[in-house]
Design a protein around this motif. Structure first.
Motif, PDB file in Angstrom:
ATOM      1  N   ALA A 276     126.929 -54.908 -65.694  1.00  0.00           N
ATOM      2  CA  ALA A 276     126.595 -55.368 -64.487  1.00  0.00           C
ATOM      3  C   ALA A 276     128.317 -55.269 -63.776  1.00  0.00           C
ATOM      4  N   VAL A 277     128.022 -54.964 -62.480  1.00  0.00           N
ATOM      5  CA  VAL A 277     129.450 -54.841 -61.538  1.00  0.00           C
ATOM      6  C   VAL A 277     129.277 -55.814 -60.422  1.00  0.00           C
ATOM      7  N   LEU A 278     130.124 -56.703 -60.000  1.00  0.00           N
ATOM      8  CA  LEU A 278     130.241 -57.202 -58.636  1.00  0.00           C
ATOM      9  C   LEU A 278     131.126 -56.258 -57.740  1.00  0.00           C
ATOM     10  N   ALA A 279     130.617 -55.520 -56.874  1.00  0.00           N
ATOM     11  CA  ALA A 279     130.987 -54.651 -55.820  1.00  0.00           C
ATOM     12  C   ALA A 279     131.323 -55.479 -54.679  1.00  0.00           C
ATOM     13  N   LEU A 280     132.553 -55.786 -54.314  1.00  0.00           N
ATOM     14  CA  LEU A 280     133.092 -56.605 -53.228  1.00  0.00           C
ATOM     15  C   LEU A 280     133.324 -55.842 -51.913  1.00  0.00           C
ATOM     16  N   TRP A 281     132.502 -55.884 -50.993  1.00  0.00           N
ATOM     17  CA  TRP A 281     133.028 -55.130 -49.698  1.00  0.00           C
ATOM     18  C   TRP A 281     133.639 -56.142 -48.558  1.00  0.00           C
ATOM     19  N   HIS A 282     134.935 -55.934 -48.432  1.00  0.00           N
ATOM     20  CA  HIS A 282     135.746 -56.852 -47.342  1.00  0.00           C
ATOM     21  C   HIS A 282     135.694 -58.286 -47.718  1.00  0.00           C
ATOM     22  N   VAL A 283     135.550 -58.635 -48.916  1.00  0.00           N
ATOM     23  CA  VAL A 283     135.744 -60.202 -49.427  1.00  0.00           C
ATOM     24  C   VAL A 283     137.164 -60.576 -48.840  1.00  0.00           C
ATOM     25  N   THR A 284     137.541 -61.094 -47.960  1.00  0.00           N
ATOM     26  CA  THR A 284     138.944 -61.521 -47.513  1.00  0.00           C
ATOM     27  C   THR A 284     139.631 -62.823 -48.114  1.00  0.00           C
ATOM     28  N   ASP A 285     138.654 -63.811 -48.397  1.00  0.00           N
ATOM     29  CA  ASP A 285     139.062 -65.088 -48.682  1.00  0.00           C
ATOM     30  C   ASP A 285     139.420 -64.907 -50.107  1.00  0.00           C
ATOM     31  N   PRO A 286     140.921 -65.225 -50.519  1.00  0.00           N
ATOM     32  CA  PRO A 286     141.337 -65.034 -51.986  1.00  0.00           C
ATOM     33  C   PRO A 286     140.819 -66.014 -53.054  1.00  0.00           C
ATOM     34  N   GLY A 287     140.203 -67.276 -52.577  1.00  0.00           N
ATOM     35  CA  GLY A 287     139.699 -68.070 -53.226  1.00  0.00           C
ATOM     36  C   GLY A 287     138.281 -67.790 -53.833  1.00  0.00           C
ATOM     37  N   ASN A 288     137.661 -67.107 -52.875  1.00  0.00           N
ATOM     38  CA  ASN A 288     136.325 -66.465 -53.441  1.00  0.00           C
ATOM     39  C   ASN A 288     136.329 -65.181 -54.310  1.00  0.00           C
ATOM     40  N   VAL A 289     137.583 -64.238 -53.984  1.00  0.00           N
ATOM     41  CA  VAL A 289     137.838 -63.239 -54.960  1.00  0.00           C
ATOM     42  C   VAL A 289     138.009 -63.719 -56.155  1.00  0.00           C
ATOM     43  N   GLY A 290     138.930 -64.830 -56.416  1.00  0.00           N
ATOM     44  CA  GLY A 290     139.190 -65.229 -57.709  1.00  0.00           C
ATOM     45  C   GLY A 290     138.131 -66.022 -58.321  1.00  0.00           C
ATOM     46  N   THR A 291     137.251 -66.825 -57.530  1.00  0.00           N
ATOM     47  CA  THR A 291     136.005 -67.430 -58.070  1.00  0.00           C
ATOM     48  C   THR A 291     135.011 -66.199 -58.635  1.00  0.00           C
ATOM     49  N   LEU A 292     134.827 -65.203 -57.994  1.00  0.00           N
ATOM     50  CA  LEU A 292     133.845 -64.063 -58.392  1.00  0.00           C
ATOM     51  C   LEU A 292     134.516 -63.307 -59.668  1.00  0.00           C
ATOM     52  N   ILE A 293     135.610 -63.315 -59.829  1.00  0.00           N
ATOM     53  CA  ILE A 293     136.223 -62.747 -60.873  1.00  0.00           C
ATOM     54  C   ILE A 293     136.156 -63.835 -62.268  1.00  0.00           C
ATOM     55  N   ARG A 294     136.002 -64.962 -62.071  1.00  0.00           N
ATOM     56  CA  ARG A 294     135.954 -66.011 -62.867  1.00  0.00           C
ATOM     57  C   ARG A 294     134.396 -65.969 -63.343  1.00  0.00           C
ATOM     58  N   THR A 295     133.446 -65.592 -62.281  1.00  0.00           N
ATOM     59  CA  THR A 295     131.976 -65.806 -62.527  1.00  0.00           C
ATOM     60  C   THR A 295     131.923 -64.569 -63.349  1.00  0.00           C
ATOM     61  N   ALA A 296     132.397 -63.194 -62.957  1.00  0.00           N
ATOM     62  CA  ALA A 296     132.020 -62.013 -63.774  1.00  0.00           C
ATOM     63  C   ALA A 296     132.460 -62.483 -65.266  1.00  0.00           C
ATOM     64  N   ASP A 297     133.580 -62.945 -65.466  1.00  0.00           N
ATOM     65  CA  ASP A 297     134.087 -63.075 -66.866  1.00  0.00           C
ATOM     66  C   ASP A 297     132.842 -64.022 -67.805  1.00  0.00           C
TER      67      ASP A 297
END
Length: 253
Positions: A117-138
């Motif tokens: 499974a891959v989360l492909a992020l398109w122009h997700v500019t909020d750093p908190g969301n990017v970090g949380t998505l990385i945590r979710t992927a983990d």
């Protein structure tokens, strides 16, 4: 959690971190003009992080996560041991100054491997969301691919949002998401997620909350899916949407 007694000893730590601490142990820093403190200030800038290939982690939890993943810091500053606490606080982005700040190489982060499974992020500019998505992927064994225009995953807010998952999750460029059943997650226009076909190899494409995905990106996917919401609800936070999508994928395996 590692408990730093000084830069050369850590209660419960690995021998590797003790060795790192000994190598980095120097005289107490008492000047704000010290080059090691100046470097941490420079790394607040995304441009400088990209130029130097370095980033700074504030706090024991993030440094612990790096060490647990076998990633050694380039530099390690411990308040009260090798730097005056007020000086370390002066270069911190946190409301409460950290006890420790570590500097790491971007090149030492996990190499890109496209997970099932891959989360492909398109122009997700909020750093908190990017970090949380990385945590979710983990949590679900996924990888994360980021387009240009996404927040820097090695910025301070993204690092905190990742809760150390940055040191375990493979990160790549959007174009590296690779082959697989591509599912565009949209706010309202897609089929209900629980009715959409998911494959063993699935790429979930997510956009920024306000703008969503452009039409051409959605059209490039195999299917568009939406998460049904209660009447009157407008949308979900993108990190929550990513977590629900990965949970649904995992549930069907």
């Amino acid at each position: 959690m590692l408990r730093f007694r000084h830069a050369g000893e850590c209660s419960g730590s690995s021998g590797a971190l003790r060795d790192v601490g000994r190598k980095l142990l120097r005289a107490m820093i008492t000047s704000s003009a010290n080059p090691r403190l100046k470097l941490i200030r420079r790394l607040e800038s995304r441009r400088q992080r990209a130029k130097l290939g370095l980033f700074a982690c504030e706090g024991e939890d993030l440094v612990d996560a790096a060490v647990a993943a076998g990633i050694e810091p380039v530099d390690l500053l411990v308040a009260g041991e090798d730097v005056a606490p007020e000086l370390l606080g002066s270069v911190s982005t946190l409301a409460h100054p950290p006890r420790v700040v570590g500097v790491f190489r971007r090149a030492d982060l996990p190499s890109w491997v496209a997970g099932s499974a891959v989360l492909a992020l398109w122009h997700v500019t909020d750093p908190g969301n990017v970090g949380t998505l990385i945590r979710t992927a983990d949590a679900f064994g996924a990888s994360v691919a980021l387009s240009e225009g996404c927040a820097d995953p090695t910025g301070p807010k993204a690092l905190r949002g990742s809760a150390g998952a940055i040191f375990r999750v493979p990160l790549g460029c959007y174009g590296q998401a690779g082959e697989g059943w591509r599912v565009a997650l949209t706010a309202h226009e897609g089929e209900p997620l629980d009715r959409v076909e998911l494959a063993e190899r699935t790429v979930f494409v997510l956009g920024a909350e306000r703008e969503g995905l452009p039409d051409d990106v959605t059209a490039s996917c195999d299917v568009a899916a939406s998460i049904p919401l209660a009447a009157g609800a407008e949308s979900l936070n993108v990190a929550v949407a990513g977590a629900i999508a990965l949970y649904e994928w995992r549930r069907r395996l």
